[in-house]
Design a protein around this motif. Sequence first.
Motif, PDB file in Angstrom:
ATOM      1  N   ASN A 190     115.156  47.656  68.644  1.00 58.80           N
ATOM      2  CA  ASN A 190     115.515  47.495  70.049  1.00 58.80           C
ATOM      3  C   ASN A 190     114.243  47.195  70.835  1.00 58.80           C
ATOM      4  O   ASN A 190     113.239  47.901  70.695  1.00 58.80           O
ATOM      5  CB  ASN A 190     116.177  48.771  70.576  1.00 58.80           C
ATOM      6  N   LEU A 191     114.283  46.155  71.642  1.00 62.07           N
ATOM      7  CA  LEU A 191     113.128  45.706  72.407  1.00 62.07           C
ATOM      8  C   LEU A 191     113.388  45.899  73.894  1.00 62.07           C
ATOM      9  O   LEU A 191     114.480  45.598  74.378  1.00 62.07           O
ATOM     10  CB  LEU A 191     112.842  44.226  72.140  1.00 62.07           C
ATOM     11  N   GLN A 217     107.054  37.532  73.962  1.00 68.55           N
ATOM     12  CA  GLN A 217     107.073  38.404  72.793  1.00 68.55           C
ATOM     13  C   GLN A 217     108.024  37.883  71.711  1.00 68.55           C
ATOM     14  O   GLN A 217     107.739  37.993  70.522  1.00 68.55           O
ATOM     15  CB  GLN A 217     107.474  39.822  73.197  1.00 68.55           C
ATOM     16  N   LEU A 218     109.142  37.302  72.146  1.00 63.49           N
ATOM     17  CA  LEU A 218     110.100  36.791  71.163  1.00 63.49           C
ATOM     18  C   LEU A 218     109.487  35.676  70.334  1.00 63.49           C
ATOM     19  O   LEU A 218     109.698  35.600  69.116  1.00 63.49           O
ATOM     20  CB  LEU A 218     111.372  36.281  71.857  1.00 63.49           C
ATOM     21  N   ALA A 272     103.894  48.120  66.273  1.00 60.01           N
ATOM     22  CA  ALA A 272     102.569  47.951  66.867  1.00 60.01           C
ATOM     23  C   ALA A 272     102.586  47.042  68.089  1.00 60.01           C
ATOM     24  O   ALA A 272     101.590  46.968  68.827  1.00 60.01           O
ATOM     25  CB  ALA A 272     101.598  47.395  65.825  1.00 60.01           C
ATOM     26  N   LEU A 273     103.701  46.352  68.338  1.00 58.94           N
ATOM     27  CA  LEU A 273     103.801  45.472  69.506  1.00 58.94           C
ATOM     28  C   LEU A 273     103.999  46.253  70.807  1.00 58.94           C
ATOM     29  O   LEU A 273     103.849  45.692  71.892  1.00 58.94           O
ATOM     30  CB  LEU A 273     104.956  44.484  69.325  1.00 58.94           C
ATOM     31  N   SER A 274     104.367  47.515  70.699  1.00 55.44           N
ATOM     32  CA  SER A 274     104.548  48.320  71.913  1.00 55.44           C
ATOM     33  C   SER A 274     103.230  48.425  72.679  1.00 55.44           C
ATOM     34  O   SER A 274     102.180  48.684  72.087  1.00 55.44           O
ATOM     35  CB  SER A 274     105.050  49.719  71.553  1.00 55.44           C
ATOM     36  N   VAL A 285     108.986  48.770  71.578  1.00 57.41           N
ATOM     37  CA  VAL A 285     109.793  48.506  70.386  1.00 57.41           C
ATOM     38  C   VAL A 285     110.202  49.836  69.777  1.00 57.41           C
ATOM     39  O   VAL A 285     109.354  50.695  69.506  1.00 57.41           O
ATOM     40  CB  VAL A 285     109.005  47.697  69.339  1.00 57.41           C
ATOM     41  N   THR A 286     111.492  50.033  69.585  1.00 57.41           N
ATOM     42  CA  THR A 286     111.985  51.226  68.890  1.00 57.41           C
ATOM     43  C   THR A 286     112.790  50.795  67.677  1.00 57.41           C
ATOM     44  O   THR A 286     113.477  49.770  67.694  1.00 57.41           O
ATOM     45  CB  THR A 286     112.853  52.104  69.810  1.00 57.41           C
TER      46      THR A 286
END
Length: 377
Positions: A190-191, A217-218, A272-274, A285-286
């Motif tokens: 989930n973003l 980000q996508l 790691a993108l969070s 990102v979860t």
Amino acid sequence: MNPAALPFDTDAMLAGLKRWVEAESPTFDILAVNRMMDIASADLAAAGARIERIPGPPGLGDCVRAEFPHPRSGEPGILLMSHLDTVHPVGTLEKLPFRRENGRCYGPGILDMKGGAYASLEAVVQLARAGIETPLPISVLLTSDEEIGSPGTRDLIMSEARQHRYVLVPEPGKPGNGVVTGRYAIARFNLLAEGRPSHAGAALKEGRSAINAMARQLLAIEAMTDEDCTFSVGVIEGGRWVNCVPTTCRAEALSMAKRQADLDRGVERMLALSVRNPDGTRFTVTRGVTRPVWEPDEETMAVYEVAKGVARDLGFDLPHGSAGGGSDANFTGAAGIPSLDGLGLLGAGYHTLEEHIEVESLAERSRLIAGLLHRLT
């Protein structure tokens, strides 16, 4: 028992399958899924099964457990496991009506996987009509949320599967008339992008668009795809008013890998993108539902060899292999429960408006399942 001698009637089976396909049942439509479960329950009961309706997970439709009469009832046996939810919204029948033409039959969910579920039921019915008793008792589990990763039914699936000796899953057959003896690992994410609001006309530069942040980000996420691990984004939602700089944007991503270690690395890269930026905007990102990699063991291959023998008696080869795309056999196979997947119908175009089965495979695959049910001990 020669399964080729069982009198499967393709026309009669298509008439029965038509009722299932025309009962549209997208995962998130509780009433629609439950109508489909009503139809399947009635058909199972008519075939002599004892039915148990299981209330669905929160926000989702019910599940059905069915048990056919057998002298060894209650002992570990064979579990036929299917899902009856689909990805097609109600109304898809207008664009993809149930129709038969040029050796194919079309309809939403007909291949994934109402056709296979119906074929497995018909296999049990024909064995019973012929007075042929299987060595092991047969049970059926119909679930309601496989298309979203089975987040609410995984515990039910595993609880039921552990009570059985074998799990058979009539998901679509592997191209080339094959079956599935393994599945790739799959993770969902989930973003959430969080921006800063402003009036899009009067003060555009004061805002920070969450949609803009998500879009960037996508592109980065999908660019992470390589030979070992794929990344894709399939759902996105953001903004409410065109004259407001959007403050939130949500999306869902999917990652798939042939090996668990590769998926684990992919998960690390995604998490790691969070980031929280100095201006207060954030990207989070979860991790969502994860299906473990299923690699075939000796017991699964032993089930495959039995199926291969049945196919040989029916006059065709039965290749096998691992497949992308998840199924509930990811759970059972990875847990070491002998599982055989891809026993369902042949066709193409599932999850699209060209979804269809090869009509000839309806009786052929039913005979394959019937022979397997009769030979597993």
